[in-house]
Design a protein around this motif. Structure first.
Motif, PDB file in Angstrom:
ATOM      1  N   PHE A  80      34.092  40.989  43.404  1.00 22.67           N
ATOM      2  CA  PHE A  80      35.449  41.469  43.203  1.00 22.67           C
ATOM      3  C   PHE A  80      35.393  42.662  42.273  1.00 22.67           C
ATOM      4  N   ARG A  81      36.470  43.415  42.248  1.00 19.24           N
ATOM      5  CA  ARG A  81      36.574  44.494  41.272  1.00 19.24           C
ATOM      6  C   ARG A  81      38.004  44.620  40.794  1.00 19.24           C
ATOM      7  N   LYS A 138      45.033  47.856  37.544  1.00 14.77           N
ATOM      8  CA  LYS A 138      45.324  47.316  38.870  1.00 14.77           C
ATOM      9  C   LYS A 138      44.879  45.857  38.978  1.00 14.77           C
ATOM     10  N   GLU A 139      45.274  45.246  40.097  1.00 11.86           N
ATOM     11  CA  GLU A 139      44.911  43.864  40.340  1.00 11.86           C
ATOM     12  C   GLU A 139      43.448  43.746  40.758  1.00 11.86           C
ATOM     13  N   GLU A 148      32.621  56.797  44.876  1.00 12.55           N
ATOM     14  CA  GLU A 148      33.758  57.687  44.688  1.00 12.55           C
ATOM     15  C   GLU A 148      34.456  57.331  43.382  1.00 12.55           C
ATOM     16  N   PRO A 149      35.170  58.275  42.788  1.00 14.45           N
ATOM     17  CA  PRO A 149      35.904  57.953  41.545  1.00 14.45           C
ATOM     18  C   PRO A 149      36.821  56.742  41.707  1.00 14.45           C
ATOM     19  N   GLU A 150      37.335  56.519  42.911  1.00 11.84           N
ATOM     20  CA  GLU A 150      38.214  55.377  43.171  1.00 11.84           C
ATOM     21  C   GLU A 150      37.468  54.038  43.092  1.00 11.84           C
ATOM     22  N   ASP A 151      36.160  54.075  43.055  1.00 16.88           N
ATOM     23  CA  ASP A 151      35.372  52.854  42.920  1.00 16.88           C
ATOM     24  C   ASP A 151      35.230  52.426  41.462  1.00 16.88           C
ATOM     25  N   THR A 152      35.708  53.230  40.547  1.00 19.72           N
ATOM     26  CA  THR A 152      35.643  52.894  39.128  1.00 19.72           C
ATOM     27  C   THR A 152      36.408  51.607  38.861  1.00 19.72           C
ATOM     28  N   ALA A 153      35.703  50.619  38.283  1.00 20.12           N
ATOM     29  CA  ALA A 153      36.316  49.312  38.057  1.00 20.12           C
ATOM     30  C   ALA A 153      35.325  48.429  37.306  1.00 20.12           C
ATOM     31  N   VAL A 154      35.835  47.311  36.833  1.00 16.42           N
ATOM     32  CA  VAL A 154      34.950  46.236  36.388  1.00 16.42           C
ATOM     33  C   VAL A 154      34.654  45.377  37.609  1.00 16.42           C
ATOM     34  N   TYR A 155      33.400  45.171  37.871  1.00 16.97           N
ATOM     35  CA  TYR A 155      32.969  44.395  39.028  1.00 16.97           C
ATOM     36  C   TYR A 155      32.545  42.991  38.577  1.00 16.97           C
ATOM     37  N   TYR A 156      33.014  41.999  39.317  1.00 14.81           N
ATOM     38  CA  TYR A 156      32.723  40.613  39.018  1.00 14.81           C
ATOM     39  C   TYR A 156      32.057  39.942  40.209  1.00 14.81           C
TER      40      TYR A 156
END
Length: 117
Positions: free
Chosen positions: A36-37, A42-43, A86-94
């Motif tokens: 998940f991210r 965002k959610e 991509e910059p849109e992939d920036t997130a915390v990944y779980y």
């Protein structure tokens, strides 16, 4: 089940990263596992999953053709290969695992992926 995610970092757009999730307490082959991210503000969303039965995979439309989920049962480790970031992939990944009732009840601590433009 204990999950330990690693492999996040800072990468330029177009680059690649591989996330790992080491599991203990249960063999991966008996659990449906997923990544998940949660992007900033965002959610949390499901990015990819690999089923315990047959090892079939599913990917979110936004990452199809760029991300690959896999597992090494001998190492009891789950992976997420991310290409063409991509910059849109920036997130915390779980990483997460389903319990026998099909719920995502087991979670790793999260690893931050930052993609610069």
């Amino acid at each position: 089940v204990q999950l330990q995610a690693s492999g996040g970092g800072l990468v330029q757009a177009g680059g690649s990263l591989r996330l790992s999730c080491a599991a203990s307490g249960r063999t991966l082959s008996s659990s449906t596992m997923g990544w998940f991210r949660q992007p900033p503000g965002k959610e949390r969303e499901l990015v990819a999953l690999i089923r315990w039965s047959g090892g079939t995979t599913s990917l979110a439309d936004s990452v199809k053709g760029r991300f690959t989920i896999s597992r090494d049962n001998a190492k009891n480790t789950l992976y997420l290969q991310m290409n063409g970031l991509e910059p849109e992939d920036t997130a915390v990944y779980y990483c997460a695992a389903q319990s026998y009732d099909g719920r995502w009840n087991y979670w790793g601590q999260g690893t931050l992926v930052t993609v610069s433009s």
